[in-house]
Design a protein around this motif. Sequence first.
Motif, mmCIF file in Angstrom:
data_model
loop_
_atom_site.group_PDB
_atom_site.id
_atom_site.type_symbol
_atom_site.label_atom_id
_atom_site.label_comp_id
_atom_site.label_asym_id
_atom_site.label_seq_id
_atom_site.Cartn_x
_atom_site.Cartn_y
_atom_site.Cartn_z
ATOM 1 N N ARG A 578 27.745 -14.241 20.633
ATOM 2 C CA ARG A 578 28.700 -13.311 21.240
ATOM 3 C C ARG A 578 29.427 -12.478 20.192
ATOM 4 O O ARG A 578 29.638 -11.276 20.374
ATOM 5 N N ASP A 579 29.792 -13.104 19.062
ATOM 6 C CA ASP A 579 30.708 -12.454 18.121
ATOM 7 C C ASP A 579 30.013 -11.806 16.934
ATOM 8 O O ASP A 579 30.563 -10.879 16.331
ATOM 9 N N GLU A 580 28.831 -12.292 16.564
ATOM 10 C CA GLU A 580 28.131 -11.710 15.417
ATOM 11 C C GLU A 580 27.134 -10.678 15.935
ATOM 12 O O GLU A 580 26.134 -11.030 16.554
ATOM 13 N N GLY A 581 27.425 -9.408 15.677
ATOM 14 C CA GLY A 581 26.666 -8.320 16.282
ATOM 15 C C GLY A 581 25.161 -8.455 16.150
ATOM 16 O O GLY A 581 24.425 -8.243 17.109
ATOM 17 N N ALA A 582 24.679 -8.826 14.960
ATOM 18 C CA ALA A 582 23.237 -8.822 14.727
ATOM 19 C C ALA A 582 22.559 -10.084 15.242
ATOM 20 O O ALA A 582 21.360 -10.074 15.509
ATOM 21 N N ALA A 583 23.300 -11.174 15.393
ATOM 22 C CA ALA A 583 22.665 -12.461 15.671
ATOM 23 C C ALA A 583 21.888 -12.459 16.980
ATOM 24 O O ALA A 583 20.744 -12.925 17.041
ATOM 25 N N ALA A 584 22.494 -11.933 18.051
ATOM 26 C CA ALA A 584 21.834 -11.980 19.364
ATOM 27 C C ALA A 584 20.567 -11.133 19.367
ATOM 28 O O ALA A 584 19.525 -11.560 19.873
ATOM 29 N N GLU A 585 20.635 -9.923 18.796
ATOM 30 C CA GLU A 585 19.449 -9.075 18.789
ATOM 31 C C GLU A 585 18.374 -9.680 17.884
ATOM 32 O O GLU A 585 17.185 -9.655 18.223
ATOM 33 N N ASN A 586 18.771 -10.217 16.751
ATOM 34 C CA ASN A 586 17.797 -10.865 15.873
ATOM 35 C C ASN A 586 17.096 -12.005 16.597
ATOM 36 O O ASN A 586 15.876 -12.158 16.519
ATOM 37 N N LEU A 591 12.349 -14.440 19.195
ATOM 38 C CA LEU A 591 11.815 -15.262 20.285
ATOM 39 C C LEU A 591 10.705 -14.572 21.061
ATOM 40 O O LEU A 591 9.894 -15.245 21.707
ATOM 41 N N SER A 592 10.660 -13.237 21.028
ATOM 42 C CA SER A 592 9.677 -12.532 21.854
ATOM 43 C C SER A 592 8.551 -11.908 21.044
ATOM 44 O O SER A 592 7.759 -11.138 21.585
ATOM 45 N N ALA A 593 8.449 -12.251 19.747
ATOM 46 C CA ALA A 593 7.440 -11.618 18.893
ATOM 47 C C ALA A 593 6.159 -12.430 18.760
ATOM 48 O O ALA A 593 5.213 -11.977 18.132
ATOM 49 N N GLY A 594 6.110 -13.634 19.330
ATOM 50 C CA GLY A 594 4.919 -14.457 19.181
ATOM 51 C C GLY A 594 5.291 -15.926 19.200
ATOM 52 O O GLY A 594 6.419 -16.299 19.548
ATOM 53 N N ARG A 595 4.365 -16.776 18.794
ATOM 54 C CA ARG A 595 4.566 -18.222 18.950
ATOM 55 C C ARG A 595 5.136 -18.913 17.715
ATOM 56 O O ARG A 595 5.860 -19.900 17.833
ATOM 57 N N LEU A 596 4.805 -18.443 16.532
ATOM 58 C CA LEU A 596 5.133 -19.202 15.336
ATOM 59 C C LEU A 596 6.633 -19.349 15.145
ATOM 60 O O LEU A 596 7.142 -20.477 14.997
ATOM 61 N N ALA A 597 7.367 -18.261 15.124
ATOM 62 C CA ALA A 597 8.806 -18.337 14.847
ATOM 63 C C ALA A 597 9.546 -19.150 15.906
ATOM 64 O O ALA A 597 10.369 -20.013 15.560
ATOM 65 N N PRO A 598 9.293 -18.941 17.224
ATOM 66 C CA PRO A 598 9.974 -19.792 18.207
ATOM 67 C C PRO A 598 9.637 -21.268 18.056
ATOM 68 O O PRO A 598 10.508 -22.121 18.231
ATOM 69 N N ASP A 599 8.372 -21.581 17.754
ATOM 70 C CA ASP A 599 8.004 -22.987 17.560
ATOM 71 C C ASP A 599 8.794 -23.606 16.410
ATOM 72 O O ASP A 599 9.271 -24.745 16.507
ATOM 73 N N ASP A 661 10.586 -11.251 8.438
ATOM 74 C CA ASP A 661 9.386 -10.422 8.580
ATOM 75 C C ASP A 661 9.385 -9.713 9.932
ATOM 76 O O ASP A 661 9.116 -8.500 10.023
ATOM 77 N N ILE A 662 9.700 -10.430 10.992
ATOM 78 C CA ILE A 662 9.712 -9.844 12.335
ATOM 79 C C ILE A 662 10.774 -8.752 12.431
ATOM 80 O O ILE A 662 10.516 -7.645 12.909
ATOM 81 N N ILE A 663 11.964 -9.056 11.975
ATOM 82 C CA ILE A 663 13.061 -8.089 12.087
ATOM 83 C C ILE A 663 12.809 -6.899 11.177
ATOM 84 O O ILE A 663 13.093 -5.752 11.528
ATOM 85 N N LEU A 680 7.136 -5.636 2.760
ATOM 86 C CA LEU A 680 7.133 -6.765 3.691
ATOM 87 C C LEU A 680 6.079 -7.798 3.302
ATOM 88 O O LEU A 680 6.340 -9.002 3.309
ATOM 89 N N VAL A 681 4.883 -7.319 2.958
ATOM 90 C CA VAL A 681 3.807 -8.237 2.565
ATOM 91 C C VAL A 681 4.184 -8.997 1.299
ATOM 92 O O VAL A 681 4.005 -10.220 1.210
ATOM 93 N N ASP A 682 4.706 -8.281 0.315
ATOM 94 C CA ASP A 682 5.083 -8.935 -0.944
ATOM 95 C C ASP A 682 6.168 -9.981 -0.715
ATOM 96 O O ASP A 682 6.153 -11.063 -1.308
ATOM 97 N N ARG A 683 7.117 -9.646 0.151
ATOM 98 C CA ARG A 683 8.222 -10.569 0.412
ATOM 99 C C ARG A 683 7.707 -11.846 1.069
ATOM 100 O O ARG A 683 8.113 -12.951 0.716
ATOM 101 N N VAL A 684 6.812 -11.690 2.044
ATOM 102 C CA VAL A 684 6.247 -12.870 2.706
ATOM 103 C C VAL A 684 5.439 -13.693 1.713
ATOM 104 O O VAL A 684 5.577 -14.922 1.633
#
Length: 999
Positions: A578-586, A591-599, A661-663, A680-684
């Motif tokens: 509720r209070d941290e602007g970026a947290a909810a959107e992040n 959660l909706s980008a695929g299976r790995l991160a939510p798992d 990576d997703i964000i 992004l690739v180098d960071r991952v």
Amino acid sequence: MTVPGRRSSTFTRLIRHGFTDPATAERLLDEEALEPVRHDPVLLDALGATADPDLALRGLVRLAEAQEDTARRQEFLRTLVSAKPLRDRLLGVLGASEALADHLARHPGDWHALLTYEAADLHPGVAEFEHHLAGADDPDALRVAYRRCLLSISARDVCGTTDVAETAAELADLATATLRAALAIARRAAPEDAAQCRLAVIAMGKCGGHELNYVSDVDVIFVGEAVEGAEGADEAKAMRAATRLASHLMRICSDTTVEGTIWPVDANLRPEGRNGPLVRTLSSHVAYYQRWAKTWEFQALLKARPVAGDLSLGEEYVQALAPMVWQAAERENFVPDVQKMRRRVVDNIPAGQVDRELKLGPGGLRDVEFAVQLLQLVHGRSDASLHSGTTLEALRALAAGGYVGRADAAQLDEAYRFLRTMEHRIQLHRLRRTHLVPTDEADLRRLGRSLGLRGEPVTELQQAWRRYASVVRRLHEKLFYRPLLDAVAQLAPGEARLSPRAAGQRLQALGYADPVGALRHLEALSSGVTRKAAIQRTLLPVLLGWFADSADPDAGLLGFRKVSDALGKTPWYLRLLRDEGAAAENLARVLSAGRLAPDLLLRAPEAVAILGDPKGLTPRTREHLEQEVLAAVGRADGAEAAVAAARGVRRRELFRTTAADIIGSYGTEESPAESDPGALVDRVGQAVTGLNAATIAGALRAAVRAQWGDELPTRFAVIGMGRFGGHELAYGSDADVLFVHEPREGVDEQEAARAANRIVTEMRRLLQLPTSDPPLLIDADLRPEGRSGPLVRSLKSYEAYYRRWSLVWESQALLRAEPMAGDPDLGRRFIELIDPLRYPVEGLGDDAVREIRRLKARMESERMPRGADPTLHTKLGRGGLSDVEWTVQLLQMRHGWAEPGLRTTRTREALRAAHAAGLIPTEEAQTLDDAWVLASRVRNGVMLVRGRAGDTFPSDGRELAAMGRYLGYDEGHVGDMLDDYRRITRRARAVMEDLFYGS
């Protein structure tokens, strides 16, 4: 006479009445033209009540001077001061519109038009406007008559006789009458064309919706038919005649002469736009919309209305297309198409104008219109009360039907009216088509006063504008989703709410494949009167929008429910969202980008805190991770518990990396998408390599402590190979390694070898213990003699082997060797041992080059999986990772002895060094880099989306769409993604064949 240095009483009164240039105003009042009224206090009071008293006075002087003679001037001035309605209307217009003041100066008798309307509630319609335009039998006469009518409309507007919606409707009615008059002129000019065809003019856009601006293109579509029974009736001839009439109509309205212009007539909303015929038959229109029309074209038809020409033909057109309009919401990708079009409009606003855009910017008029139209199309399928082309009427109908909350609708109505009024007054000043809020102080002051803001007009205007834009931004998303919560939460008895069927329709249109399941999740999250449910009802409208903006909204909502169930009683969780602007959107994006991160998150829900930390998405360094892992291992009770602790750190850091990576790929409102895919690739690669190295270091420490305490009989090191050594690991990559040891002083070599083998065996056992985490597999197949050779060798054994038996492929493999864990001194000496093999002095001989080329060709022919598409396989396919890496590695082995920059384990770094050394031209180097980065991103994306590793694009439609979003492609453009991949890798293959094979 005024004494120099003193201000006259008139000067002081002018300031008090709102004049900003009292000296000029005093001079103008002394002009001969105003002599009969200059001392009349009524005049000064009336001027002071206008939006811009200085502008009104200048316009009044010009109008008085333009009267034909003294007698007419005196009549005009006497009427002005004696008739308050005329005075208020005329001076109100002169104080708001310099353009209409110009018109009155050219046509000084037109002030009489403002005497016509005395009753405060008189609102003319099309018939009245047609009457006033009836005598205009040529284009210039029509332009003058049009401006005269506009004068009356603006007078009622600025005096408050009409509100903004009524003013917009009057402008649309005037446009209708003008189109009819222009068509009549065109028909009189070509009676033979008029006799051959029926021509209907369909108003679209704001004219069709009865909500026109003062200055706007008038959007139209033309429908034509041959006249039945006409002599020589022929459809082709009739269409040519209709096209000539339509073109003439457009010129009459659009041309600019000494009398100015009326407005451009825009027919680009017709089928095929500018490329399509200007006039089509009704059957041709129907055929186009049945087969070819895009979603936005049906959205545009919401406002279609017959206005001129053959009205019966126009009604046939509207009735024929209406069923298709109200079925548009059933089209695949309906909502994403509409939202994508809205985003494209915003993206095309010049960067310096976004903050001034009243219509197209965030929180602008278009946000209201798009939101209302989207809801109309979703629910208008089963509710005819929503079939209105007028935004505010449709909004009232949506509220009455329970599709929009009444309070939200009231706020949106108020905001829209304010913003439209601003738009009207901005355009009225010079009668120019603009939606930009001015920056000039005088313009802002006039604009603020025209809206009734008289204290601090500029400050009050800026505050009101920002406030209403903020209301629109907040409600734009809430409008879609709040009623869904009301439908399931049942907290407001007596308020109209969505039926389950309507709620399901809306969710389905928004991309939710299982609306029944989605409603069940919403009910579980938001029902009840607890503080937790109240916070969820605040969060969910926005979260649902972010989920809908993904490739798999259902997965996002399900994941959010699971995380909320796991953390719902944790006090910081909902407060963070509720209070941290970026947290909810992040969280929504993750959660909706695929299976790995939510798992990963569901195995450690507390990691959601990472998403609210401004630095939370920054990967930890390898050194930092190794310290944390070794400390955790040291505290653990037993080797298995130690490795579990190390895996816990890896799980959390893998989530941090996937989230970043997703964000970085999708972007959020606060953090736009990363513009450099290579970064992004180098960071991952760097992050996954670091955390795997730390995990292996932890497993090594656990294995040693379990059997030898802290003192091992032999020094031991783990050497990273392949992508592990190159810091280029993907999420699903194995860790290629070599194991090396060196007996400590006084320790028997056989005892040291047995100890080293026991370490390797225990490490592999510990890392292979069953777990739900993504596996960390260590692969030692690149060791001397491959699978046939010992798992671990002493440094001396490596030296003997490489001196006597080493093959060229082994030297090539050693290009990626880098110490990753264990004794750092031993790792350093291993690197010193292998450097002469991988960077041979004077480079490779011809036989070695031929051998490398032979091995590459053999790999291409033998290792490609059966049935795989070689144009889409990221590792072994055409222009993929293998092609780029073997090309770079051949250059390293041939030139590394002479070029220090080539002595690196990293592919992109070596490629840059080869370019800097002149070994690869700029364009070819960029081509190889682009292909390598893209193939690496695809491999990462496959793991993120599917939760398991893969070397080619997924075949499932949703997964493929998610891949597209990850790679930056809009919904519905997966074909473009595959085409781009093939094109980029095809070019890379051509470069590889030239540089590697020398073809």
